[in-house]
Design an enzyme around this catalytic site. Structure first.
Site, PDB file in Angstrom:
ATOM      1  N   TYR A  52      34.053  64.696  45.855  1.00  0.00           N
ATOM      2  CA  TYR A  52      35.333  64.921  46.555  1.00  0.00           C
ATOM      3  C   TYR A  52      36.317  65.652  45.637  1.00  0.00           C
ATOM      4  CZ  TYR A  52      33.700  61.072  49.629  1.00  0.00           C
ATOM      5  OH  TYR A  52      32.981  60.253  50.455  1.00  0.00           O
ATOM      6  N   HIS A 110      25.215  58.681  46.065  1.00  0.00           N
ATOM      7  CA  HIS A 110      25.876  59.229  47.260  1.00  0.00           C
ATOM      8  C   HIS A 110      24.898  59.472  48.428  1.00  0.00           C
ATOM      9  CE1 HIS A 110      29.759  61.654  48.294  1.00  0.00           C
ATOM     10  NE2 HIS A 110      29.239  61.124  49.380  1.00  0.00           N
TER      11      HIS A 110
HETATM   12  N1  NAP Z   1      29.170  58.057  51.573  1.00  0.00           N
HETATM   13  C1  NAP Z   1      29.254  59.114  52.325  1.00  0.00           C
HETATM   14  O1  NAP Z   1      28.278  59.879  52.476  1.00  0.00           O
HETATM   15  C2  NAP Z   1      30.538  59.408  53.045  1.00  0.00           C
HETATM   16  C3  NAP Z   1      30.584  60.408  54.028  1.00  0.00           C
HETATM   17  C4  NAP Z   1      31.794  60.622  54.677  1.00  0.00           C
HETATM   18  C5  NAP Z   1      32.931  59.883  54.350  1.00  0.00           C
HETATM   19  N2  NAP Z   1      32.868  58.936  53.357  1.00  0.00           N
HETATM   20  C6  NAP Z   1      34.058  58.121  52.992  1.00  0.00           C
HETATM   21  O2  NAP Z   1      34.531  57.474  54.179  1.00  0.00           O
HETATM   22  C7  NAP Z   1      35.917  57.738  54.320  1.00  0.00           C
HETATM   23  C8  NAP Z   1      36.327  57.673  55.770  1.00  0.00           C
HETATM   24  O3  NAP Z   1      35.607  58.596  56.569  1.00  0.00           O
HETATM   25  P1  NAP Z   1      36.226  59.984  57.099  1.00  0.00           P
HETATM   26  O4  NAP Z   1      37.361  60.421  56.250  1.00  0.00           O
HETATM   27  O5  NAP Z   1      35.066  60.909  57.262  1.00  0.00           O
HETATM   28  O6  NAP Z   1      36.697  59.650  58.579  1.00  0.00           O
HETATM   29  P2  NAP Z   1      37.574  58.502  59.279  1.00  0.00           P
HETATM   30  O7  NAP Z   1      38.188  57.612  58.307  1.00  0.00           O
HETATM   31  O8  NAP Z   1      36.709  57.938  60.355  1.00  0.00           O
HETATM   32  O9  NAP Z   1      38.675  59.375  60.013  1.00  0.00           O
HETATM   33  C9  NAP Z   1      39.674  60.068  59.302  1.00  0.00           C
HETATM   34  C10 NAP Z   1      40.489  60.852  60.326  1.00  0.00           C
HETATM   35  O10 NAP Z   1      41.129  59.948  61.227  1.00  0.00           O
HETATM   36  C11 NAP Z   1      42.539  60.167  61.235  1.00  0.00           C
HETATM   37  N3  NAP Z   1      43.157  58.851  61.374  1.00  0.00           N
HETATM   38  C12 NAP Z   1      43.198  57.840  60.478  1.00  0.00           C
HETATM   39  N4  NAP Z   1      43.807  56.749  60.969  1.00  0.00           N
HETATM   40  C13 NAP Z   1      44.169  57.076  62.237  1.00  0.00           C
HETATM   41  C14 NAP Z   1      44.856  56.376  63.250  1.00  0.00           C
HETATM   42  N5  NAP Z   1      45.288  55.135  63.087  1.00  0.00           N
HETATM   43  N6  NAP Z   1      45.086  57.030  64.430  1.00  0.00           N
HETATM   44  C15 NAP Z   1      44.662  58.293  64.622  1.00  0.00           C
HETATM   45  N7  NAP Z   1      43.993  59.010  63.690  1.00  0.00           N
HETATM   46  C16 NAP Z   1      43.763  58.407  62.502  1.00  0.00           C
HETATM   47  C17 NAP Z   1      42.854  60.839  59.920  1.00  0.00           C
HETATM   48  O11 NAP Z   1      43.976  61.664  60.030  1.00  0.00           O
HETATM   49  P3  NAP Z   1      45.298  61.459  59.085  1.00  0.00           P
HETATM   50  O12 NAP Z   1      44.837  61.527  57.670  1.00  0.00           O
HETATM   51  O13 NAP Z   1      46.171  62.582  59.492  1.00  0.00           O
HETATM   52  O14 NAP Z   1      45.849  60.099  59.455  1.00  0.00           O
HETATM   53  C18 NAP Z   1      41.587  61.686  59.703  1.00  0.00           C
HETATM   54  O15 NAP Z   1      41.663  62.887  60.453  1.00  0.00           O
HETATM   55  C19 NAP Z   1      36.068  59.127  53.688  1.00  0.00           C
HETATM   56  O16 NAP Z   1      37.412  59.478  53.486  1.00  0.00           O
HETATM   57  C20 NAP Z   1      35.257  58.933  52.444  1.00  0.00           C
HETATM   58  O17 NAP Z   1      35.985  58.195  51.487  1.00  0.00           O
HETATM   59  C21 NAP Z   1      31.681  58.671  52.713  1.00  0.00           C
END
Ligand code: NAP
Length: 280
Positions: A52, A110
């Protein structure tokens, strides 16, 4: 206002908050501000990764917050290009230098990258880094049961957690059960489906209306009641608070069923099946 987030105990004795902050794409000054705000309102688990390119941002937010380092839990992850034991060890050290931290609470592989097939070397490096005090708890992401079984068979050490794609469109029922039977904690990435159509779903909207909550809160509560740790990412102070304000209501069986029924075999967001998908 600071919220308190319940914790869960892992197979290695660590107690971890049931909600953490995802930080993918939180970087630089705006990222430091967003993460510092999250810490100040009650987030204690922060999820980063070498890939990241924001471990420095996380470390800076930790130093700028008013919370002692030992009260925070910070995760980072080893990229696929460093799975060889001899490159994994300096990569973990580099990860710490980037964050300017002495240790990570969690370090995860990862992706398994089963075609490259070097994840046993990577796992051995995590085992050793834990012995050297660089990591407190070691785990994996995106590992299928057969990959985890090999870790156990070849090193004798079971991961504490597996962070996998999990949201209402892909509820991972089988893999969750397998984790439970093997004392491995499930952690959900993209718990809100990365804000895809799930946040507009009419069925969940009805449940949200009934409980006077938002759709995002219903989904995060659903993760919590499934006994999984979710790590929703938000840059917005309002949504960060919303996402941890889920401990004052309970979804009943029917509510849970409505959300479960949305799962589909092709429900992954980007078709990243760990049996074939590799990331470096
Ligand atoms: N291990 C892996 O392979 C892997 C892969 C992907 C992700 N990850 C980790 O998982 C974390 C979370 O997953 P993600 O970032 O892919 O997706 P997520 O958390 O499912 O969704 C993030 C999105 O949702 C929005 N959001 C957050 N809270 C909200 C709410 N209450 N109402 C409406 N929209 C909302 C955010 O916008 P705003 O920021 O504008 O609020 C952003 O666009 C990542 O950040 C990362 O740390 C790990």
């Amino acid at each position: 206002m600071t919220r308190s987030i319940p914790t869960v105990r892992l197979n290695d004795g660590m107690n971890v908050p049931t909600i953490g902050l995802g930080t993918y794409q939180l970087k630089g000054n705006a990222g430091v501000q967003a993460i510092t705000n999250a810490i100040n309102i009650g987030y204690r688990l922060l999820d980063s990764a070498y890939n990241y390119e924001n471990e420095g941002t996380i470390g800076e937010a930790v130093r700028r917050s008013h919370i002692p380092r030992e009260e925070l839990m910070i995760t980072s992850k080893l990229p696929g290009r460093y799975h060889d034991y001899d490159s994994a060890v300096p990569a973990i050290q580099e990860s710490l230098y980037r964050a300017n931290l002495d240790y990570y609470d969690f370090y995860l592989i990862h992706w398994p990258n089963p075609i490259q097939d070097k994840y046993i070397g990577a796992w051995q490096a995590l085992i050793d880094a834990k012995k050297w005090g660089l990591i407190r708890s070691i785990g994996v992401c995106n590992f299928l049961p057969e990959h985890i079984s090999r870790l156990k068979d070849e090193t004798g050490v079971q991961p504490s957690m597996n962070q996998i794609e999990l949201h209402p469109f892909f509820n991972q029922e089988e893999q969750r059960k397998w984790h439970q039977n093997n004392y491995i904690q499930t952690q959900s990435w993209s718990p809100l489906g990365r804000a895809n159509a799930v946040l507009l779903n009419e069925g969940i909207q009805k449940v949200a209306y009934k409980h006077n909550k938002t759709i995002a809160q219903i989904i995060i509560r659903w993760h919590y009641q499934l006994n999984v740790i979710s790590i929703p990412k938000s840059a917005s102070p309002r949504r960060q608070l919303e996402n941890i304000s889920i401990f004052d209501f309970t979804l009943d069986e029917n509510d849970m069923h409505i959300i479960h029924a949305l799962t589909r075999p092709d429900g992954r967001n980007k078709n990243q099946d760990p049996a074939v998908y590799e990331e470096f």
